[in-house]
Scaffold this motif. Structure first.
Motif, PDB file in Angstrom:
ATOM      1  N   HIS A  93      33.901  -1.046  -6.227  1.00 37.96           N
ATOM      2  CA  HIS A  93      32.558  -0.488  -6.387  1.00 37.96           C
ATOM      3  C   HIS A  93      32.637   0.862  -7.085  1.00 37.96           C
ATOM      4  O   HIS A  93      33.624   1.590  -6.924  1.00 37.96           O
ATOM      5  CB  HIS A  93      31.888  -0.271  -5.024  1.00 37.96           C
ATOM      6  CG  HIS A  93      31.690  -1.524  -4.243  1.00 37.96           C
ATOM      7  ND1 HIS A  93      32.705  -2.117  -3.537  1.00 37.96           N
ATOM      8  CD2 HIS A  93      30.600  -2.302  -4.071  1.00 37.96           C
ATOM      9  CE1 HIS A  93      32.244  -3.205  -2.941  1.00 37.96           C
ATOM     10  NE2 HIS A  93      30.972  -3.346  -3.265  1.00 37.96           N
ATOM     11  N   ASP A 121      24.364  -6.661  -6.269  1.00 36.47           N
ATOM     12  CA  ASP A 121      25.170  -6.427  -7.466  1.00 36.47           C
ATOM     13  C   ASP A 121      25.041  -4.991  -7.957  1.00 36.47           C
ATOM     14  O   ASP A 121      25.947  -4.459  -8.586  1.00 36.47           O
ATOM     15  CB  ASP A 121      24.756  -7.378  -8.595  1.00 36.47           C
ATOM     16  CG  ASP A 121      25.139  -8.806  -8.298  1.00 36.47           C
ATOM     17  OD1 ASP A 121      26.140  -9.022  -7.580  1.00 36.47           O
ATOM     18  OD2 ASP A 121      24.432  -9.712  -8.762  1.00 36.47           O
ATOM     19  N   ALA A 122      23.893  -4.381  -7.692  1.00 37.13           N
ATOM     20  CA  ALA A 122      23.656  -3.000  -8.131  1.00 37.13           C
ATOM     21  C   ALA A 122      22.699  -2.333  -7.157  1.00 37.13           C
ATOM     22  O   ALA A 122      21.831  -2.978  -6.573  1.00 37.13           O
ATOM     23  CB  ALA A 122      23.062  -2.973  -9.539  1.00 37.13           C
ATOM     24  N   LEU A 124      20.468   1.169  -7.307  1.00 34.18           N
ATOM     25  CA  LEU A 124      20.089   2.296  -8.155  1.00 34.18           C
ATOM     26  C   LEU A 124      19.150   3.235  -7.410  1.00 34.18           C
ATOM     27  O   LEU A 124      18.236   2.786  -6.727  1.00 34.18           O
ATOM     28  CB  LEU A 124      19.398   1.796  -9.427  1.00 34.18           C
ATOM     29  CG  LEU A 124      20.181   0.797 -10.268  1.00 34.18           C
ATOM     30  CD1 LEU A 124      19.327   0.287 -11.409  1.00 34.18           C
ATOM     31  CD2 LEU A 124      21.461   1.421 -10.782  1.00 34.18           C
TER      32      LEU A 124
END
Length: 160
Positions: A93, A121-122, A124
Motif C-alpha cells: 500500500h 482499491d483506493a 482518497l
C-alpha cells in the motif's frame, strides 16, 4: 501473519518551512503500522531536502528515506516514481501525505488500524470534503478554490 507493508509518500517542492511539521506528525504513528516514509523532493529551489533530513532524525521507529527526483517531474511524476519504488521494494500500500502540511496523517490512522483500507482499491481524501478541516492552507488559496469552483460549475453546468 499480516504481510502488509505500507509506504507513506511525502512529495514536496519548496516545502522547507513545512516539511519538519509534516514529518513530526509521523512520530505519533504506532510502530509497525507504517513501514517506511519516502520524502521525495521534486527539484526544490530552497533547502527542503536538508530540512527533511534534519526532521527525519527525530523519527526512530519508522524508516525514513529522503530522495530527490533528477528533474521536476511534477506531482504526478513523483507519484509514478514512488509507485515504482513501492513495487520494487515489496510494499502493498502507498499513502500520500503532502509535504506542504495540508493534510494530517491522523485522519488516515483509524482507517489503517481498523483495516478498512484492505477492502478498497483506493482511498482518497479531499481538503474540501464535507467535514474536512483545512490545516496549513492559506485563506487566499481557500478563497481562490471557491472562486474557481463557482466558475467551473457555471462553465460546465454541473456542481464542482
Amino acid at each position: 501473519m499480516n504481510r502488509e507493508k505500507i509506504l507513506v509518500l511525502v512529495p514536496c517542492y519548496n516545502c522547507e518551512p513545512q516539511i519538519g511539521r509534516v514529518l513530526k506528525q509521523l512520530a505519533g504513528v504506532r510502530a509497525g503500522l507504517v513501514h517506511e516514509v519516502l520524502v521525495l523532493d521534486n527539484g526544490s529551489k530552497d533547502d527542503t531536502v536538508d530540512a527533511a533530513c534534519r526532521a527525519a532524525k527525530q523519527i526512530s521507529h519508522i524508516a525514513v528515506t529522503v530522495g530527490r527526483n533528477k528533474a521536476n517531474y511534477n506531482l504526478g511524476g513523483s507519484h509514478k516514481t514512488a509507485f515504482a519504488y513501492a513495487r520494487a521494494n515489496g510494499f502493498t500500500h502507498v499513502a500520500v501525505l503532502h509535504g506542504d502540511d495540508q493534510g494530517n496523517i491522523a485522519d488516515l490512522i483509524p482507517i489503517l488500524e481498523t483495516g478498512r483500507h484492505r477492502s478498497q482499491d483506493a482511498c482518497l481524501g479531499a481538503r474540501f470534503m464535507a467535514g474536512s478541516k483545512l490545516r496549513g492552507y492559506s485563506w487566499f488559496r481557500i478563497f481562490g478554490n471557491h472562486v474557481f469552483n463557482v466558475l467551473f460549475t457555471i462553465g460546465t453546468l454541473r456542481s464542482v
